[in-house]
Design an enzyme around this catalytic site. Structure first.
Site, mmCIF file in Angstrom:
data_model
loop_
_atom_site.group_PDB
_atom_site.id
_atom_site.type_symbol
_atom_site.label_atom_id
_atom_site.label_comp_id
_atom_site.label_asym_id
_atom_site.label_seq_id
_atom_site.Cartn_x
_atom_site.Cartn_y
_atom_site.Cartn_z
ATOM 1 N N CYS A 63 0.822 -1.212 0.000
ATOM 2 C CA CYS A 63 0.000 0.000 0.000
ATOM 3 C C CYS A 63 0.854 1.258 0.000
ATOM 4 C CB CYS A 63 -0.942 -0.016 1.200
ATOM 5 S SG CYS A 63 -0.094 -0.186 2.779
ATOM 6 N N HIS A 100 0.038 11.558 15.686
ATOM 7 C CA HIS A 100 -0.659 10.828 14.630
ATOM 8 C C HIS A 100 0.291 9.805 14.017
ATOM 9 C CE1 HIS A 100 -3.191 10.113 11.109
ATOM 10 N NE2 HIS A 100 -2.120 10.272 10.362
ATOM 11 N N HIS A 103 -3.599 5.069 10.021
ATOM 12 C CA HIS A 103 -4.977 4.582 10.134
ATOM 13 C C HIS A 103 -4.963 3.056 10.202
ATOM 14 C CE1 HIS A 103 -5.652 8.642 8.528
ATOM 15 N NE2 HIS A 103 -6.798 8.584 9.184
ATOM 16 N N ASP A 107 -8.557 -4.879 6.230
ATOM 17 C CA ASP A 107 -8.170 -5.758 5.123
ATOM 18 C C ASP A 107 -6.804 -6.411 5.352
ATOM 19 O OD1 ASP A 107 -6.531 -3.590 4.860
ATOM 20 O OD2 ASP A 107 -7.341 -2.921 2.935
ATOM 21 N N ARG A 115 -5.042 -4.137 9.333
ATOM 22 C CA ARG A 115 -3.858 -3.547 8.705
ATOM 23 C C ARG A 115 -3.664 -2.160 9.297
ATOM 24 N NH1 ARG A 115 -3.391 -0.169 3.966
ATOM 25 N NH2 ARG A 115 -5.559 -0.648 3.509
ATOM 26 N N CYS A 117 -1.845 0.873 9.051
ATOM 27 C CA CYS A 117 -1.119 1.525 7.967
ATOM 28 C C CYS A 117 -0.472 2.773 8.555
ATOM 29 C CB CYS A 117 -2.148 1.866 6.887
ATOM 30 S SG CYS A 117 -1.450 2.630 5.451
#
Ligand code: FE
Length: 128
Positions: A63, A100, A103, A107, A115, A117
């Protein structure tokens, strides 16, 4: 940790780290140093240093960002509903400094199916 002001964060972090960690920015896909990085070790928060993820839970999410099936302990991160940019997503933040991280999506690999990410720039790596 005790809260510090955004001015203090600005001094502590690089401009790019500040943009992602404090302003919830996202590094460009496939540009982060830990995207295609599969050494054994631990990933900590680049804001405050607590350990967040391990190479054990890292997988190739294809990704463009580092992908993990879970944090080292669930208490290390906070999950926050995020409705920005016209999407409903779940934001992942560092439970210690509020930075931060990225997210989490549904999936990921089974059995957990998550996941996480995560922006490379929100992480520091320590080799095992
Ligand atoms: Fe942190």
């Amino acid at each position: 940790m005790l809260p510090i002001t955004e001015e203090e964060w600005k001094k502590k972090l690089t401009e790019d780290q500040f943009y992602v960690l404090r302003e919830k920015g996202t590094e460009r896909a496939f540009t982060g140093v830990y995207d295609a990085h599969f050494e054994k070790g631990v990933y900590s928060c680049s804001g405050c240093g607590i350990e967040l993820f391990s190479s054990e839970g890292k997988f190739d999410g294809h990704c463009g960002w580092p992908a993990f099936s879970e944090p080292v302990e669930s208490e290390k991160v906070n999950l926050v509903k995020d409705q920005s940019h016209g999407m409903i997503r779940v934001e992942v933040t560092c439970a210690n400094c509020g930075g931060h991280l990225g997210h989490v999506f549904n999936d990921g690999p089974l059995p957990k199916g998550y996941r996480y990410c995560i922006n490379s720039i929100s992480l520091d790596f320590k080799k095992a």
